[in-house]
Design a protein around this motif. Structure first.
Motif, mmCIF file in Angstrom:
data_model
loop_
_atom_site.group_PDB
_atom_site.id
_atom_site.type_symbol
_atom_site.label_atom_id
_atom_site.label_comp_id
_atom_site.label_asym_id
_atom_site.label_seq_id
_atom_site.Cartn_x
_atom_site.Cartn_y
_atom_site.Cartn_z
ATOM 1 N N PRO A 1 37.777 24.334 51.963
ATOM 2 C CA PRO A 1 38.817 23.413 51.818
ATOM 3 C C PRO A 1 38.715 23.202 50.400
ATOM 4 C CG PRO A 1 37.980 22.604 53.963
ATOM 5 C CD PRO A 1 37.052 23.526 53.398
ATOM 6 N N ASP A 2 37.769 22.927 49.726
ATOM 7 C CA ASP A 2 37.572 22.181 48.396
ATOM 8 C C ASP A 2 36.835 23.036 47.433
ATOM 9 O OD1 ASP A 2 35.092 21.870 49.365
ATOM 10 O OD2 ASP A 2 35.051 19.761 48.890
ATOM 11 N N GLU A 3 36.210 24.334 47.963
ATOM 12 C CA GLU A 3 35.487 25.066 47.052
ATOM 13 C C GLU A 3 35.440 26.575 47.322
ATOM 14 O OE1 GLU A 3 31.456 24.709 46.092
ATOM 15 O OE2 GLU A 3 31.031 23.833 48.432
ATOM 16 N N GLY B 1 42.864 21.147 44.328
ATOM 17 C CA GLY B 1 43.203 19.878 43.408
ATOM 18 C C GLY B 1 43.495 20.144 42.103
ATOM 19 N N ASP B 2 42.817 19.126 41.361
ATOM 20 C CA ASP B 2 42.841 19.376 39.964
ATOM 21 C C ASP B 2 41.729 20.206 39.356
ATOM 22 O OD1 ASP B 2 45.153 17.717 39.867
ATOM 23 O OD2 ASP B 2 44.186 15.945 39.416
ATOM 24 N N ALA C 1 49.871 33.823 50.421
ATOM 25 C CA ALA C 1 51.126 32.928 49.902
ATOM 26 C C ALA C 1 50.456 31.981 49.069
ATOM 27 C CB ALA C 1 52.005 32.399 50.999
ATOM 28 N N SER C 2 51.238 31.508 47.952
ATOM 29 C CA SER C 2 50.849 30.522 46.897
ATOM 30 C C SER C 2 50.027 29.478 47.410
ATOM 31 C CB SER C 2 52.141 29.898 46.202
ATOM 32 O OG SER C 2 51.727 29.358 45.120
ATOM 33 N N ASN C 3 48.721 29.444 46.782
ATOM 34 C CA ASN C 3 47.853 28.162 47.301
ATOM 35 C C ASN C 3 47.587 28.047 48.463
ATOM 36 O OD1 ASN C 3 48.030 27.201 44.227
ATOM 37 N ND2 ASN C 3 50.096 26.277 44.710
#
Length: 632
Positions: A111-113, A45-46, A139-141
């Motif tokens: 998924p988040d870290e 995310g951000d 691939a990107s992200n």
């Protein structure tokens, strides 16, 4: 490498590779000990920060920056931070209580870290090398969620490259080698040295050979340390001393008139070795030195022969070895030595002190590592296993022999508790082989030394294409791998050499082997020529995106041309009754001579692309012997 190429690499290498658990599309060199894939991809995310405790571990900064560089290749815009709080997308932690194995780590992509926990700084560095390989294929992200738990099988994992016969690499080439080693989690480098260190008082020995200087060793040592690699000093100290003893100033130290082995009976011998160690060792941060002492069969056959009646030949060797050990101990170093002589009578191993490391070497597929490792294990003396790339005396390598040799060494070494795994790459016979031909052995050996079980079935061409050649088409790895098996097509199997090399070096089938191959079936060499030709044609389809792509191409073409020239020579010889070059018709000899002149010219051009000029004339001299025979 561009992001577009990275994406294409990912698609080319890994599409459609499935397991029952998840899409296990990532390729690794080396393959980690344990990999568990899970659902989902990493999406921070951000959050754009990777946290680490640089107050406690200031060295983490360079490791964190390397991790961020890798992640940003995959399309993320990360930075490192030492402040805990919000916007944290990942962490790098040193915690030996969580990761018990030395140099081990756990890499978790959630998924988040992203969470990286290591036993020590080296473990954190190795974890980042794994992360970077993942990012190169993503691939990107789109980093796949997974957990890797990893550690090395062998605590010491290295390369020893020959800088005495006749190639001394440029500093740029050495730095590139170190970078490659670091990315493969190797942690020891040795430069095999006979006469190619610029000792202050011995210019006669190294003049004209473009030696390593003290400052260059200091620079290389620092470069290695930054990458968790130990640069171990190496100075052969018993046999292989021709470049010293061949000079009038030193020939009085020779055991025999062959000027090959230094004599333990000469008072000046230990004086010289003491001086060399005193000057060489301060340039290295390593606490070890490899003093060689292999193939010293001349000990007791010349000036020291009178000592055999008192001690016996093997005891004489051991006493000389222990005198060298005492000299090394003055500098507080652990002594490594080649174990071939002492293994002939293992009872003498019991005389060795604890602060010593035996090096078990052997380069054939059937070398008895199992038997020899057991002998050192039973004695309690620490030891390494030292297989080889099989590239020397072959021009293009002996791939299948190298793989079996490397695998057997790893298996026996692990079983019997070897503390190290050293991949050797020699330069016998003029060092005609290019660096490219050593890469399959380096890669497979590096992988086995990290995790033998996980890497036995490693797809060597594929990992070379991904991590060395960066070949989008996936062709170059297979080309060099297959060219290394050209020796098998000839129908002639030799020890530590290929017949194609021997044709060029000994100048023919009729010059050696007591006429055994004078009537060898011509079709073998015709088929070998065509086999090589198919490999050369495949080079047109490569799409490499690495820095040395053109040089890799040229080196493989040169090796192929040399092997095909050997085939032409063999075919011409087999048309005669004697299989001698001198009996080939003059017109055909002149055609062969013209081709060999082109080969020698290209050999000279390619040499200086990676190596210093010293030694080139000696290498060319060995090639020119065949040219001279063509012109007779």
């Amino acid at each position: 490498m561009t992001l577009r190429v990275l994406k294409l690499l990912c698609m080319a290498f890994f599409s459609g590779v499935l397991t029952t658990q998840a899409q296990a599309e990532y390729l690794f060199l080396p393959v980690p000990q344990q990999i568990t894939y899970s659902e989902g991809t990493f999406d921070p995310g951000d959050s754009k920060l990777i946290w680490m405790d640089t107050k406690t571990f200031p060295e983490l900064l360079s490791i964190g920056k390397a991790a961020v560089d890798g992640l940003n290749l995959a399309g993320y815009g990360f930075e490192v931070t030492a402040a805990d709080g919000t916007q944290i997308a990942g962490s790098i932690v040193i915690n030996a209580s969580q990761i018990g194995k030395k140099d081990g780590y756990r890499l978790s992509i959630k998924p988040d870290e992203i969470e990286l926990v290591a036993n020590n700084m080296a473990g954190a560095f190795y974890a980042v090398q794994t992360l970077k390989q993942i990012c190169l294929q993503s691939a990107s992200n789109r980093l796949k969620c997974l957990t890797i738990v990893d550690w090395p099988d062998f605590p010491n994992r290295g390369i020893m490259t020959d800088v005495s016969r006749d190639k001394v690499p440029t500093m740029e080439s050495l730095f590139k080698l170190v970078d490659m080693m670091a990315s493969w989690k190797l942690n020891q480098l040795q430069l095999y040295t006979e006469h190619t260190f610029a000792y202050r008082n011995h210019e006669t020995v190294w003049k004209g050979w473009s030696p390593m200087t003290g400052q260059q060793i200091l620079e290389l040592d620092a470069y290695c340390r930054e990458r968790y690699i130990e640069l171990v000093p190496n100075q052969n100290s018993m046999a292989h001393m021709s470049r010293w003893l061949g000079h009038p100033e030193y020939e009085h130290l020779s055991e025999t008139h062959h000027n090959y082995t230094i004599s333990p009976a000469e008072p000046g011998t230990m004086e010289l070795l003491d001086e060399l160690y005193s000057e060489l060792l301060p340039h290295f941060s390593s606490n070890q030195i490899n003093v060689g002492c292999d193939e010293a069969s001349q000990i007791g056959t010349g000036k020291s022969k009178h000592l055999i009646t008192e001690k016996g030949k093997r005891q004489l060797y051991v006493d000389f070895l222990l005198e060298i050990y005492k000299s090394v101990q003055k500098h507080g170093k652990t002594m490594q030595f080649w174990g071939d002589i002492i293994l002939k009578e293992p009872k003498f191993i019991d005389q060795l002190p604890e602060n010593i490391v035996g090096l078990i070497w052997g380069y054939e597929a059937d070398h008895p590592f199992e038997e020899q490792c057991k002998k050192f294990k039973d004695s309690g003396v620490p030891f390494y296993v030292c297989p080889g790339t099989s590239s020397w005396r072959s021009v293009a390598g002996r791939t299948d022999n190298a793989k079996q040799n490397l695998s057997n060494a790893a298996s026996a070494g692990l079983k019997h508790g070897a503390t190290g795994y050293l991949i050797t790459n020699w330069g016998d016979g003029g060092h005609w082989q290019p660096l490219t031909t050593a890469l399959p052995g380096y890669a497979y050996g590096a992988a086995l030394s990290w995790s033998e079980n996980a890497n036995t079935e490693l797809d060597v061409p594929k990992v070379l294409d991904a991590f060395v050649f960066q070949d989008e088409a996936g062709k170059m790895g297979k080309a060099i791998y297959d060219l290394g098996n050209a020796y098998k097509e000839t129908g002639i199997t030799l020890k530590t050499a290929s017949v194609l090399y021997e044709l060029l070096h000994t100048r023919g089938l009729g010059n050696k082997w007591k006429g055994k191959y004078v009537n060898h079936d011509r079709s073998y060499f015709e088929n070998t020529f065509n086999y090589i030709d198919n490999i050369v044609q495949s080079l047109e389809k490569t799409q490499m995106d690495c820095t040395d792509s053109e040089l890799f191409h040229d080196e493989v073409r040169q090796a192929a041309k040399m092997l095909q020239h050997a085939c032409k020579l063999a075919l011409a010889q087999l048309e005669t009754k004697t299989a001698l070059t001198s009996d080939i018709p003059e017109k055909k000899r002149q055609l062969l001579a013209a081709e060999l002149e082109d080969i020698i010219a290209e050999h000279k051009r390619l040499w200086v692309m990676r190596n210093r000029p010293g030694g080139l004339s000696n290498s060319v001299f060995k090639m020119s012997k065949l040219l001279k025979e063509y012109h007779q």
